[in-house]
Design a protein around this motif. Structure first.
Motif, PDB file in Angstrom:
ATOM      1  N   GLU A 189      43.211-108.155 -33.291  1.00 14.18           N
ATOM      2  CA  GLU A 189      43.093-107.882 -34.721  1.00 14.18           C
ATOM      3  C   GLU A 189      42.072-106.787 -35.045  1.00 14.18           C
ATOM      4  N   VAL A 192      43.789-103.539 -34.456  1.00 14.48           N
ATOM      5  CA  VAL A 192      44.781-103.260 -35.503  1.00 14.48           C
ATOM      6  C   VAL A 192      44.065-102.754 -36.753  1.00 14.48           C
ATOM      7  N   ILE A 193      42.959-103.421 -37.105  1.00 16.01           N
ATOM      8  CA  ILE A 193      42.203-103.018 -38.292  1.00 16.01           C
ATOM      9  C   ILE A 193      41.562-101.652 -38.079  1.00 16.01           C
ATOM     10  N   ARG A 196      44.110 -99.098 -38.714  1.00 13.68           N
ATOM     11  CA  ARG A 196      44.362 -98.976 -40.144  1.00 13.68           C
ATOM     12  C   ARG A 196      43.208 -98.261 -40.858  1.00 13.68           C
ATOM     13  N   LYS A 210      50.694 -96.915 -45.858  1.00 14.47           N
ATOM     14  CA  LYS A 210      51.369 -98.164 -45.480  1.00 14.47           C
ATOM     15  C   LYS A 210      52.676 -97.945 -44.739  1.00 14.47           C
ATOM     16  N   MET A 213      52.226 -97.209 -41.002  1.00 13.39           N
ATOM     17  CA  MET A 213      51.459 -98.135 -40.152  1.00 13.39           C
ATOM     18  C   MET A 213      52.267 -98.646 -38.963  1.00 13.39           C
ATOM     19  N   ASN A 214      53.540 -98.964 -39.179  1.00 12.43           N
ATOM     20  CA  ASN A 214      54.372 -99.501 -38.095  1.00 12.43           C
ATOM     21  C   ASN A 214      54.378 -98.546 -36.907  1.00 12.43           C
ATOM     22  N   TYR A 215      54.629 -97.275 -37.197  1.00  7.34           N
ATOM     23  CA  TYR A 215      54.727 -96.303 -36.108  1.00  7.34           C
ATOM     24  C   TYR A 215      53.369 -96.085 -35.449  1.00  7.34           C
ATOM     25  N   LEU A 217      50.695 -98.032 -35.259  1.00 10.64           N
ATOM     26  CA  LEU A 217      50.273 -99.176 -34.446  1.00 10.64           C
ATOM     27  C   LEU A 217      51.090 -99.244 -33.153  1.00 10.64           C
TER      28      LEU A 217
END
Lengths: 376, 166
Positions: A189, A192-193, A196, A210, A213-215, A217
């Motif tokens: 986590e 991940v943060i 971001r 937003k 973010m998928n790509y 990460l």
């Protein structure tokens, strides 16, 4: 966290010893019967070069190690999938590590230095000659079928994709029992943060980050985990392969331009705020820049990871090359040191790739103030 | 560049792209969405909780101030009530005292009156009695005085002497 670091350190210490056991599949025919101690220095050097080259390139079987004195390979074969006027499918064990011509549906194929060539029944590579129109010279091209084999790199990538999916699925599920992180979420986590808050938001902006973010990460963890797996004795050199980095850079390029807003194109073709002759001069440069950016992305990751593997391979080869125990020890220590550096490079390259990707996304989705163009 | 191109494998490129895109779509649905949602939710919850804590703190402060005010008021009221009660008590005491005094005076006065009346009655009775006694005595004395001639003459003389003296 502490446990993970400890495992990586153990791997870093162990990998030199095991890596060298991963002997080349080629160039040992002439030495297969004679022990390596009797090689001349020139032969030894050639063997070392082959070893490093072999380790950094892809292969059609998953070799674990080779017994040098008997020439026996240990490992397991991987499926070979070829497209040559029809689909050909067989296991790579059919090639017997390049010694034998494999037959499939009436065609003959030979494995040479990790590439599959079309041959006749005797194993002579088939060629096609064509005449160059400009110079009139004859160009001889070796015939190669389209190779869609599940190679070592594909196999390792598949394993890592399954692993990454499994570990993040587990992380996602851990939130169902409460909002406090538990299990792998405790370790993952914060990262991940970090992606971001330190990569996506500063480069793309609070408003648009937003959807990217998928790509971001996925690409970060994909590169990082593959880099790390490449550091294990099993790993091979997946991220140091141009095909992978090209695929990633291409996806970045496509996403950048698929989501680009009006301002992005305006800044390329008609840069606001400068006199019009400059605009005409700048446009081609900007257009070249559009393609140079992902190209640099591709080369950077490829070159960094490949160079790391070559340096490590050379150092390990040096440990075996010298018979002096002092030199052996020194190179072993140096290898260990390089391994630690490479662990840092693993995460650094993943970070840089993600960072620059976010930067390109940021320029694509940026919306300037309306008066921006007139204010200049 | 030639080496780069010769190293490039279309098959590998194909599989890497397929695998990466598969991972991207799987993670998007099954991992990033729930993870980012959970993280966001928690961050919002923490922010809300902090805000709520601040609010509650402020509320407690006002409540405390109110309590202090109430206490102060209550104390003042109590003091006033005690003071009142004391005053009333004193008043009552004073009243009782004055009534008692008055009553006492009245009683004393009536007692005096009756005593005087009794006294007057007793005196008048005594006077009557004494007058009776005096008549009796006078009768007896007169009888003794008038028994002989000598004595009648002596009395007469004495009475004449008294009259002269008056």
């Amino acid at each position: 966290m502490y446990k993970v670091v400890r495992i990586l350190l153990v791997l870093a210490v162990l990998s030199p010893a095991v890596l060298f056991a991963n002997e080349p599949e080629h160039g040992h025919d002439e030495h297969a019967t004679s022990p390596s101690a009797e090689l001349t220095p020139a032969e030894k050097r050639k063997q070392n070069t082959e070893y490093v080259k072999h380790h950094t390139s892809d292969s059609h079987d998953f070799g674990l190690f080779t017994n040098q004195s008997t020439g026996k390979h240990y490992g397991f074969p991987l499926p070979v999938i070829l497209w040559d006027e029809g689909l050909h499918f067989f296991m790579s064990s059919k090639f017997e590590h390049g010694h034998v011509v494999a037959e499939s549906k009436g065609n003959f194929y030979k494995l040479d230095h990790g590439k599959i060539y079309k041959t006749d029944a005797e194993g002579t590579i088939l060629t096609k000659t064509r005449i160059d129109k400009k110079s009139g010279e004859e160009i001889v091209a070796q015939l190669k079928p389209l190779d869609f084999s599940i190679t070592r790199n594909v196999f390792v990538t598949l394993l890592m994709v399954i692993f990454i999916f499994f570990i993040f699925r587990k992380t996602a599920k851990s939130y169902q029992s409460g909002l406090a992180p538990s299990g792998p979420a405790k370790f993952l986590e914060p990262i991940v943060i970090f992606v971001r808050d330190e990569i996506a938001i500063p480069n793309i902006g609070e408003k648009h980050y937003k959807k990217y973010m998928n790509y971001l990460l996925t690409v970060f963890f994909f590169i990082w985990f593959l880099n790390l797996f490449g550091m294990t004795p099993l790993g091979g050199n997946v991220t140091g392969n141009i095909a992978l980095t090209f695929a990633l850079a291409m996806i970045t390029f496509i996403i950048t331009h698929a989501t680009a807003k009006k301002d992005y194109w305006l800044h390329i073709f008609w840069m606001p705020g400068i006199p019009w002759p400059m605009k005409i001069l700048l446009a081609p440069i900007e257009v070249i820049g559009v393609f140079v950016k992902p190209f640099a992305l591709m080369i950077r990751l490829y070159a960094n990871m490949l160079a790391g593997h070559i340096v490590l391979g050379s150092l390990i080869a040096a440990v075996y090359y010298f018979s002096n125990y002092g030199a052996k020890g020194a190179f072993l220590g140096l290898t260990f040191f390089m391994n630690i550096i490479e662990l840092l490079v693993c995460v650094l390259q993943a970070y840089i790739f993600t960072m620059l990707t976010a930067l390109y996304f940021g320029s694509a989705s940026a919306e300037h103030e309306h008066d921006h163009a007139e204010a200049h | 560049m030639d080496k780069l191109l010769s190293e490039f494998s279309i098959g590998l490129f194909f599989w890497q792209t397929v695998l990466f895109l598969a991972l991207l779509f799987l993670l998007r649905k099954y991992a990033w969405k729930p993870i980012l949602n959970a993280v966001n939710e928690r961050e919002e919850k923490i922010a809300d909780s902090l805000e709520l804590a601040d609010k509650t703190k402020a509320e407690i402060e006002t409540l405390k101030a109110q309590n202090a005010d109430l206490l102060k008021e209550a104390r003042a009221e109590r003091d006033a009530m005690i003071k009142d009660a004391k005053a009333t008590a004193t008043q009552m005491k004073e009243d009782a005292k004055s009534i008692a005094k008055e009553e006492g005076n009245k009683m004393i006065a009536s007692a005096k009156k009756s005593i005087n009346a009794e006294k007057a009655a007793a005196i008048s009775e005594l006077k009557t009695e004494v007058a009776g006694f005096a008549l009796d005595i006078a009768e007896k004395v007169v009888r003794v005085e008038l028994a002989s001639d000598a004595k009648q003459k002596e009395l007469a003389e004495k009475l004449v002497e008294d009259i002269n003296l008056n």
